[in-house]
Enzyme design. Structure first.
Site, PDB file in Angstrom:
ATOM      1  CG  HIS A  83      10.251 109.852 157.745  1.00 59.17           C
ATOM      2  ND1 HIS A  83       9.997 108.791 156.908  1.00 59.17           N
ATOM      3  CD2 HIS A  83      11.353 109.504 158.465  1.00 59.17           C
ATOM      4  CE1 HIS A  83      10.886 107.845 157.114  1.00 59.17           C
ATOM      5  NE2 HIS A  83      11.720 108.246 158.053  1.00 59.17           N
ATOM      6  CD  GLU A  85      12.353 104.645 160.392  1.00 57.72           C
ATOM      7  OE1 GLU A  85      12.951 105.431 159.644  1.00 57.72           O
ATOM      8  OE2 GLU A  85      12.879 103.605 160.856  1.00 57.72           O
ATOM      9  CG  HIS A 229      16.489 112.025 164.142  1.00 55.45           C
ATOM     10  ND1 HIS A 229      15.824 111.513 165.235  1.00 55.45           N
ATOM     11  CD2 HIS A 229      16.060 111.306 163.081  1.00 55.45           C
ATOM     12  CE1 HIS A 229      15.030 110.528 164.847  1.00 55.45           C
ATOM     13  NE2 HIS A 229      15.138 110.381 163.548  1.00 55.45           N
TER      14      HIS A 229
HETATM   15 FE1  FEO Z   1      13.529 107.455 159.243  1.00 57.69          FE
HETATM   16 FE2  FEO Z   1      13.882 109.282 162.089  1.00 57.69          FE
HETATM   17  O1  FEO Z   1      13.093 107.998 160.976  1.00 57.69           O
END
Ligand code: FEO
Length: 403
Positions: A83, A85, A229
Protein backbone atom coordinates in the site's frame (compact mmCIF):
# COMPACT_ATOMS: atom_id res chain seq x y z
CA UNK A 1 22.29 3.59 19.30
CA UNK A 2 21.65 0.67 21.59
CA UNK A 3 19.29 -1.93 20.23
CA UNK A 4 16.69 -2.77 22.85
CA UNK A 5 13.36 -3.19 21.01
CA UNK A 6 12.24 -6.66 20.02
CA UNK A 7 10.26 -8.15 17.16
CA UNK A 8 7.24 -10.37 17.89
CA UNK A 9 7.11 -13.84 16.37
CA UNK A 10 3.89 -14.59 14.49
CA UNK A 11 4.57 -17.89 12.75
CA UNK A 12 7.68 -20.05 12.59
CA UNK A 13 9.26 -17.75 10.00
CA UNK A 14 7.34 -14.48 10.18
CA UNK A 15 7.99 -11.66 12.66
CA UNK A 16 6.22 -8.40 13.39
CA UNK A 17 8.72 -5.54 13.12
CA UNK A 18 6.31 -2.59 13.29
CA UNK A 19 5.75 0.35 15.61
CA UNK A 20 3.18 1.30 18.25
CA UNK A 21 1.87 4.87 18.10
CA UNK A 22 0.16 5.16 21.48
CA UNK A 23 -0.53 8.87 21.17
CA UNK A 24 -1.96 9.32 17.68
CA UNK A 25 -5.00 11.55 18.10
CA UNK A 26 -6.06 12.10 14.53
CA UNK A 27 -5.60 10.42 11.15
CA UNK A 28 -6.58 12.69 8.27
CA UNK A 29 -9.75 13.92 9.93
CA UNK A 30 -10.56 10.73 11.84
CA UNK A 31 -10.20 10.92 15.62
CA UNK A 32 -8.05 7.99 16.81
CA UNK A 33 -8.60 8.08 20.57
CA UNK A 34 -6.88 4.74 21.11
CA UNK A 35 -3.77 5.37 18.99
CA UNK A 36 -2.64 2.92 16.32
CA UNK A 37 0.09 0.58 15.19
CA UNK A 38 1.98 0.61 11.92
CA UNK A 39 2.66 -3.02 11.18
CA UNK A 40 5.63 -4.18 9.13
CA UNK A 41 6.59 -7.83 8.85
CA UNK A 42 9.74 -9.76 8.19
CA UNK A 43 9.59 -13.13 6.38
CA UNK A 44 12.68 -15.21 7.15
CA UNK A 45 12.81 -17.09 3.87
CA UNK A 46 15.95 -17.79 1.83
CA UNK A 47 15.21 -14.37 0.40
CA UNK A 48 14.58 -12.30 3.53
CA UNK A 49 11.54 -10.18 2.77
CA UNK A 50 10.18 -7.06 4.45
CA UNK A 51 6.45 -6.48 4.02
CA UNK A 52 5.60 -2.76 4.20
CA UNK A 53 7.30 -0.19 6.40
CA UNK A 54 6.06 2.20 9.12
CA UNK A 55 5.28 5.90 9.44
CA UNK A 56 8.46 7.96 9.03
CA UNK A 57 8.99 9.08 12.67
CA UNK A 58 9.02 5.40 13.73
CA UNK A 59 11.95 4.36 11.54
CA UNK A 60 14.29 3.59 14.45
CA UNK A 61 11.63 1.52 16.16
CA UNK A 62 11.18 -0.62 13.02
CA UNK A 63 14.91 -0.92 12.44
CA UNK A 64 15.57 -2.02 16.00
CA UNK A 65 12.95 -4.74 15.72
CA UNK A 66 14.45 -5.87 12.40
CA UNK A 67 17.92 -5.94 13.95
CA UNK A 68 16.59 -8.06 16.84
CA UNK A 69 15.75 -10.79 14.32
CA UNK A 70 18.36 -10.63 11.56
CA UNK A 71 21.14 -8.50 13.03
CA UNK A 72 21.88 -6.48 9.94
CA UNK A 73 19.01 -4.87 7.95
CA UNK A 74 21.21 -5.22 4.86
CA UNK A 75 20.25 -8.91 4.95
CA UNK A 76 16.84 -7.91 3.56
CA UNK A 77 16.67 -9.17 -0.03
CA UNK A 78 13.18 -8.12 -1.04
CA UNK A 79 10.72 -5.45 0.05
CA UNK A 80 7.03 -5.73 -0.77
CA UNK A 81 4.89 -2.59 -0.64
CA UNK A 82 1.26 -3.59 -0.29
CA UNK A 83 0.00 0.00 0.00
CA UNK A 84 1.44 3.35 -1.08
CA UNK A 85 -0.12 5.56 1.59
CA UNK A 86 2.60 7.40 3.51
CA UNK A 87 2.02 5.68 6.85
CA UNK A 88 3.41 2.53 5.18
CA UNK A 89 5.57 3.85 2.36
CA UNK A 90 7.31 7.04 3.51
CA UNK A 91 10.39 5.07 4.57
CA UNK A 92 10.64 3.13 1.35
CA UNK A 93 13.16 5.44 -0.38
CA UNK A 94 15.40 5.43 2.71
CA UNK A 95 15.14 1.65 3.11
CA UNK A 96 15.98 1.14 -0.54
CA UNK A 97 19.00 3.44 -0.20
CA UNK A 98 20.23 1.89 3.03
CA UNK A 99 19.44 -1.79 2.48
CA UNK A 100 19.84 -1.93 -1.29
CA UNK A 101 17.40 -4.82 -1.72
CA UNK A 102 17.57 -6.96 -4.84
CA UNK A 103 13.95 -6.20 -5.64
CA UNK A 104 11.05 -4.09 -4.44
CA UNK A 105 7.58 -5.28 -5.42
CA UNK A 106 4.33 -3.35 -5.63
CA UNK A 107 1.08 -3.69 -7.56
CA UNK A 108 0.83 -2.16 -11.03
CA UNK A 109 -0.95 0.85 -9.56
CA UNK A 110 1.43 0.79 -6.59
CA UNK A 111 4.42 1.27 -8.87
CA UNK A 112 2.72 4.32 -10.38
CA UNK A 113 1.74 5.74 -6.99
CA UNK A 114 5.15 5.15 -5.39
CA UNK A 115 6.89 6.69 -8.37
CA UNK A 116 4.60 9.72 -8.17
CA UNK A 117 5.39 10.05 -4.47
CA UNK A 118 9.13 9.37 -4.46
CA UNK A 119 10.36 9.08 -8.10
CA UNK A 120 11.61 5.55 -7.44
CA UNK A 121 9.82 3.80 -10.31
CA UNK A 122 13.00 2.33 -11.77
CA UNK A 123 13.64 0.40 -8.53
CA UNK A 124 10.18 -1.20 -8.50
CA UNK A 125 8.83 -4.41 -9.99
CA UNK A 126 5.11 -4.49 -10.72
CA UNK A 127 3.07 -7.56 -9.82
CA UNK A 128 -0.56 -8.33 -10.47
CA UNK A 129 -3.27 -10.68 -9.27
CA UNK A 130 -2.18 -14.30 -9.67
CA UNK A 131 1.54 -13.52 -9.86
CA UNK A 132 3.83 -15.49 -7.60
CA UNK A 133 7.44 -14.88 -6.69
CA UNK A 134 9.90 -17.33 -5.20
CA UNK A 135 11.67 -16.57 -1.94
CA UNK A 136 13.73 -19.75 -2.35
CA UNK A 137 12.19 -22.04 0.24
CA UNK A 138 8.94 -20.03 0.29
CA UNK A 139 6.83 -18.01 -2.09
CA UNK A 140 4.53 -15.00 -2.21
CA UNK A 141 1.28 -14.84 -4.11
CA UNK A 142 -0.26 -11.45 -4.92
CA UNK A 143 -3.86 -10.25 -5.13
CA UNK A 144 -4.59 -6.68 -6.21
CA UNK A 145 -7.38 -5.19 -4.09
CA UNK A 146 -7.99 -1.98 -5.99
CA UNK A 147 -9.90 0.67 -4.02
CA UNK A 148 -9.76 -1.35 -0.83
CA UNK A 149 -8.93 1.34 -0.11
CA UNK A 150 -6.51 2.95 -2.61
CA UNK A 151 -5.99 2.07 -6.30
CA UNK A 152 -2.62 0.52 -5.40
CA UNK A 153 -3.83 -1.66 -2.49
CA UNK A 154 -2.70 -5.28 -2.63
CA UNK A 155 -2.70 -8.45 -0.52
CA UNK A 156 0.39 -10.67 -0.29
CA UNK A 157 0.11 -14.31 0.79
CA UNK A 158 2.88 -16.66 1.91
CA UNK A 159 1.37 -20.17 1.60
CA UNK A 160 4.24 -21.94 3.40
CA UNK A 161 3.38 -19.93 6.53
CA UNK A 162 -0.36 -19.65 5.76
CA UNK A 163 -0.20 -15.90 6.42
CA UNK A 164 -2.05 -13.19 4.52
CA UNK A 165 -0.67 -9.64 4.65
CA UNK A 166 -3.78 -7.55 4.08
CA UNK A 167 -2.45 -3.95 4.33
CA UNK A 168 -5.22 -1.65 5.65
CA UNK A 169 -7.88 -4.33 5.03
CA UNK A 170 -9.15 -5.99 8.23
CA UNK A 171 -7.18 -3.43 10.26
CA UNK A 172 -8.08 -0.80 12.82
CA UNK A 173 -6.53 2.18 14.55
CA UNK A 174 -5.77 0.64 17.94
CA UNK A 175 -2.48 0.69 19.81
CA UNK A 176 -2.06 -2.72 21.42
CA UNK A 177 0.59 -4.10 23.72
CA UNK A 178 -0.40 -7.64 22.79
CA UNK A 179 -0.15 -8.29 19.08
CA UNK A 180 -2.79 -10.96 18.55
CA UNK A 181 -6.50 -10.21 18.41
CA UNK A 182 -7.31 -13.09 20.75
CA UNK A 183 -5.14 -11.51 23.45
CA UNK A 184 -7.22 -8.31 23.44
CA UNK A 185 -10.71 -7.24 24.57
CA UNK A 186 -12.96 -8.34 21.73
CA UNK A 187 -15.54 -5.57 22.35
CA UNK A 188 -12.84 -2.95 21.87
CA UNK A 189 -11.68 -4.68 18.68
CA UNK A 190 -15.19 -4.67 17.27
CA UNK A 191 -15.70 -0.98 18.12
CA UNK A 192 -12.41 0.12 16.62
CA UNK A 193 -12.74 -2.07 13.55
CA UNK A 194 -16.21 -0.67 12.91
CA UNK A 195 -14.87 2.85 13.33
CA UNK A 196 -12.06 2.12 10.90
CA UNK A 197 -14.46 0.63 8.36
CA UNK A 198 -16.85 3.60 8.65
CA UNK A 199 -14.12 6.23 8.35
CA UNK A 200 -11.85 4.61 5.77
CA UNK A 201 -13.52 1.82 3.82
CA UNK A 202 -17.21 2.69 3.69
CA UNK A 203 -17.16 4.40 0.26
CA UNK A 204 -15.56 1.27 -1.18
CA UNK A 205 -18.17 -1.15 0.12
CA UNK A 206 -18.98 -2.44 -3.41
CA UNK A 207 -15.30 -3.32 -3.88
CA UNK A 208 -15.23 -4.93 -0.43
CA UNK A 209 -18.26 -7.05 -1.33
CA UNK A 210 -16.63 -8.15 -4.60
CA UNK A 211 -13.45 -9.08 -2.76
CA UNK A 212 -15.40 -11.12 -0.20
CA UNK A 213 -17.27 -12.85 -3.00
CA UNK A 214 -14.04 -13.70 -4.85
CA UNK A 215 -12.07 -14.63 -1.75
CA UNK A 216 -12.85 -18.39 -1.60
CA UNK A 217 -11.58 -18.76 -5.19
CA UNK A 218 -8.30 -16.91 -4.60
CA UNK A 219 -6.52 -19.89 -3.02
CA UNK A 220 -5.62 -17.95 0.11
CA UNK A 221 -5.88 -20.62 2.79
CA UNK A 222 -4.78 -18.26 5.54
CA UNK A 223 -4.42 -19.31 9.17
CA UNK A 224 -3.21 -15.82 10.07
CA UNK A 225 -4.32 -12.42 8.77
CA UNK A 226 -1.78 -9.69 9.32
CA UNK A 227 -3.06 -6.16 8.56
CA UNK A 228 -1.04 -2.94 8.56
CA UNK A 229 -2.85 -1.49 11.62
CA UNK A 230 -3.97 -3.04 14.89
CA UNK A 231 -3.86 -6.68 15.96
CA UNK A 232 -3.17 -9.83 13.95
CA UNK A 233 -6.06 -12.28 13.49
CA UNK A 234 -5.68 -16.04 14.03
CA UNK A 235 -7.42 -19.13 15.43
CA UNK A 236 -11.05 -18.94 16.43
CA UNK A 237 -11.26 -15.23 15.62
CA UNK A 238 -10.09 -15.66 12.02
CA UNK A 239 -13.62 -15.58 10.63
CA UNK A 240 -14.56 -12.39 12.50
CA UNK A 241 -13.05 -9.80 10.15
CA UNK A 242 -14.89 -11.41 7.23
CA UNK A 243 -18.13 -11.52 9.20
CA UNK A 244 -17.81 -7.84 10.11
CA UNK A 245 -16.95 -6.74 6.56
CA UNK A 246 -19.86 -8.74 5.15
CA UNK A 247 -22.27 -6.97 7.50
CA UNK A 248 -20.88 -3.46 7.21
CA UNK A 249 -20.41 -3.52 3.44
CA UNK A 250 -24.06 -4.55 3.00
CA UNK A 251 -25.15 -1.34 4.75
CA UNK A 252 -28.48 -2.87 5.69
CA UNK A 253 -30.30 -0.29 7.83
CA UNK A 254 -31.03 -1.20 11.44
CA UNK A 255 -33.71 0.23 13.68
CA UNK A 256 -31.34 2.92 14.87
CA UNK A 257 -31.13 6.66 14.24
CA UNK A 258 -28.44 9.30 14.61
CA UNK A 259 -29.56 12.78 15.68
CA UNK A 260 -26.62 15.10 15.18
CA UNK A 261 -26.60 18.86 15.76
CA UNK A 262 -24.95 21.92 17.12
CA UNK A 263 -26.74 24.60 19.05
CA UNK A 264 -26.32 28.30 19.78
CA UNK A 265 -28.61 29.03 22.75
CA UNK A 266 -29.93 25.49 23.33
CA UNK A 267 -33.07 25.81 21.18
CA UNK A 268 -31.77 23.42 18.51
CA UNK A 269 -30.66 21.12 21.29
CA UNK A 270 -34.17 21.12 22.79
CA UNK A 271 -35.48 20.12 19.36
CA UNK A 272 -32.87 17.35 19.08
CA UNK A 273 -33.88 15.91 22.44
CA UNK A 274 -37.59 15.95 21.55
CA UNK A 275 -36.94 14.24 18.18
CA UNK A 276 -34.74 11.63 19.91
CA UNK A 277 -37.52 10.98 22.44
CA UNK A 278 -40.06 10.48 19.66
CA UNK A 279 -37.78 7.91 18.06
CA UNK A 280 -37.04 6.16 21.34
CA UNK A 281 -40.69 6.07 22.37
CA UNK A 282 -41.34 3.93 19.33
CA UNK A 283 -38.51 1.51 19.88
CA UNK A 284 -35.84 3.03 17.64
CA UNK A 285 -32.36 3.11 19.10
CA UNK A 286 -30.98 6.66 19.14
CA UNK A 287 -27.57 8.23 19.34
CA UNK A 288 -27.87 11.97 20.03
CA UNK A 289 -24.60 13.65 19.12
CA UNK A 290 -23.69 17.25 19.87
CA UNK A 291 -20.90 18.34 17.55
CA UNK A 292 -19.77 20.64 20.31
CA UNK A 293 -18.72 17.54 22.23
CA UNK A 294 -18.09 14.78 19.71
CA UNK A 295 -15.89 14.40 16.61
CA UNK A 296 -17.10 13.85 13.07
CA UNK A 297 -15.60 10.34 13.02
CA UNK A 298 -18.02 9.25 15.75
CA UNK A 299 -20.97 10.43 13.66
CA UNK A 300 -20.14 8.25 10.65
CA UNK A 301 -19.35 5.30 12.92
CA UNK A 302 -22.88 5.46 14.30
CA UNK A 303 -24.39 6.14 10.89
CA UNK A 304 -22.81 2.90 9.59
CA UNK A 305 -25.43 0.74 11.30
CA UNK A 306 -28.26 3.30 11.42
CA UNK A 307 -31.36 3.67 9.27
CA UNK A 308 -31.91 7.42 9.75
CA UNK A 309 -29.76 10.53 9.90
CA UNK A 310 -31.41 13.62 11.39
CA UNK A 311 -29.37 16.80 11.31
CA UNK A 312 -29.93 20.03 13.22
CA UNK A 313 -28.36 23.47 13.03
CA UNK A 314 -29.14 27.04 13.98
CA UNK A 315 -28.79 29.59 11.20
CA UNK A 316 -25.89 31.99 11.60
CA UNK A 317 -25.18 34.74 9.06
CA UNK A 318 -27.53 33.01 6.59
CA UNK A 319 -25.59 29.74 6.87
CA UNK A 320 -25.75 26.51 8.79
CA UNK A 321 -23.20 26.22 11.58
CA UNK A 322 -19.73 25.58 10.12
CA UNK A 323 -19.30 22.48 12.27
CA UNK A 324 -22.55 21.06 10.83
CA UNK A 325 -21.34 21.81 7.29
CA UNK A 326 -18.10 20.03 8.20
CA UNK A 327 -19.82 16.86 9.34
CA UNK A 328 -22.16 16.82 6.33
CA UNK A 329 -19.18 17.19 3.98
CA UNK A 330 -17.37 14.36 5.78
CA UNK A 331 -20.35 12.00 5.92
CA UNK A 332 -21.32 12.69 2.30
CA UNK A 333 -17.81 11.77 1.14
CA UNK A 334 -18.06 8.42 2.90
CA UNK A 335 -21.23 7.62 0.93
CA UNK A 336 -23.53 5.96 3.48
CA UNK A 337 -26.57 4.31 1.94
CA UNK A 338 -30.17 3.41 2.76
CA UNK A 339 -30.86 6.29 5.14
CA UNK A 340 -33.99 8.22 5.96
CA UNK A 341 -33.12 11.88 6.49
CA UNK A 342 -34.51 15.04 8.08
CA UNK A 343 -33.35 18.54 9.06
CA UNK A 344 -34.26 20.77 11.98
CA UNK A 345 -33.09 23.92 13.71
CA UNK A 346 -33.84 27.17 15.43
CA UNK A 347 -33.34 30.53 13.74
CA UNK A 348 -33.74 34.23 14.42
CA UNK A 349 -34.80 35.94 11.22
CA UNK A 350 -33.99 33.94 8.10
CA UNK A 351 -33.47 30.19 8.77
CA UNK A 352 -31.54 29.12 5.65
CA UNK A 353 -29.80 26.27 7.47
CA UNK A 354 -32.70 23.87 6.99
CA UNK A 355 -32.70 24.14 3.19
CA UNK A 356 -28.91 23.86 3.16
CA UNK A 357 -29.00 20.69 5.25
CA UNK A 358 -31.77 19.26 3.08
CA UNK A 359 -29.66 19.91 0.01
CA UNK A 360 -26.74 17.96 1.52
CA UNK A 361 -28.99 15.12 2.71
CA UNK A 362 -30.52 14.89 -0.78
CA UNK A 363 -27.04 14.88 -2.34
CA UNK A 364 -26.15 11.84 -0.23
CA UNK A 365 -29.39 10.22 -1.44
CA UNK A 366 -31.14 10.00 1.90
CA UNK A 367 -34.90 9.69 1.67
CA UNK A 368 -36.10 13.01 3.09
CA UNK A 369 -39.10 12.43 5.32
CA UNK A 370 -40.14 16.07 5.81
CA UNK A 371 -39.42 19.57 4.58
CA UNK A 372 -37.61 20.13 7.85
CA UNK A 373 -38.61 21.66 11.15
CA UNK A 374 -37.81 25.33 11.70
CA UNK A 375 -38.42 27.10 15.00
CA UNK A 376 -38.14 30.85 15.53
CA UNK A 377 -35.85 31.57 18.48
CA UNK A 378 -37.11 29.34 21.32
CA UNK A 379 -39.37 26.31 20.76
CA UNK A 380 -42.87 26.41 22.21
CA UNK A 381 -44.56 23.31 23.61
CA UNK A 382 -46.28 22.93 20.24
CA UNK A 383 -42.93 23.11 18.45
CA UNK A 384 -41.46 20.43 20.71
CA UNK A 385 -44.53 18.28 20.15
CA UNK A 386 -43.91 18.63 16.40
CA UNK A 387 -40.30 17.51 16.98
CA UNK A 388 -41.47 14.50 19.01
CA UNK A 389 -43.96 13.67 16.26
CA UNK A 390 -41.20 13.85 13.63
CA UNK A 391 -39.20 11.35 15.68
CA UNK A 392 -42.24 9.08 15.90
CA UNK A 393 -42.86 9.36 12.17
CA UNK A 394 -39.28 8.45 11.33
CA UNK A 395 -39.37 5.55 13.77
CA UNK A 396 -42.53 4.16 12.16
CA UNK A 397 -41.11 4.57 8.64
CA UNK A 398 -37.91 2.86 9.71
CA UNK A 399 -39.76 -0.06 11.32
CA UNK A 400 -41.71 -0.54 8.07
CA UNK A 401 -38.58 -0.29 5.96
CA UNK A 402 -36.58 -2.92 7.79
CA UNK A 403 -39.44 -5.42 8.25
FE1 FEO B 1 -4.30 3.68 3.84
FE2 FEO B 1 -2.74 2.82 6.73
O1 FEO B 1 -2.93 3.73 5.10
Amino acid sequence: MENYLKAVQITEKVWWVGAIDWNLKEFHGYETARGTTYNAYLVLADKVTLIDTVKAPFKDEMLQRIVSVIGDPARIDYIISNHSEMDHSALLPEMIAEVNPEKVFASVMGVKALDAHFRIGERLTAVKTGDEISLGNMSVKFVETRMVHWPDSMFSYVPEQKILFSQDGFGMHLAVDKLFADENDFCVLEQEMRKYYANILLPYSPQVQKLLEDFPGLGLDAAVIAPDHGPVWRGELLAKPFEFYRKWSAQAPENRAVVVYDTMWHSTEMMATAIADGLRANGTGVKQISLNARPRSEVITDVLCAGALIVGSPTINNQMYPVVADVLCYVRGLRPKNLLGAAFGSYGWSGEAIAQINEQLAAMKTELVSEGLKVKYIPTDADLKACFDLGEKISKMLSEKIK
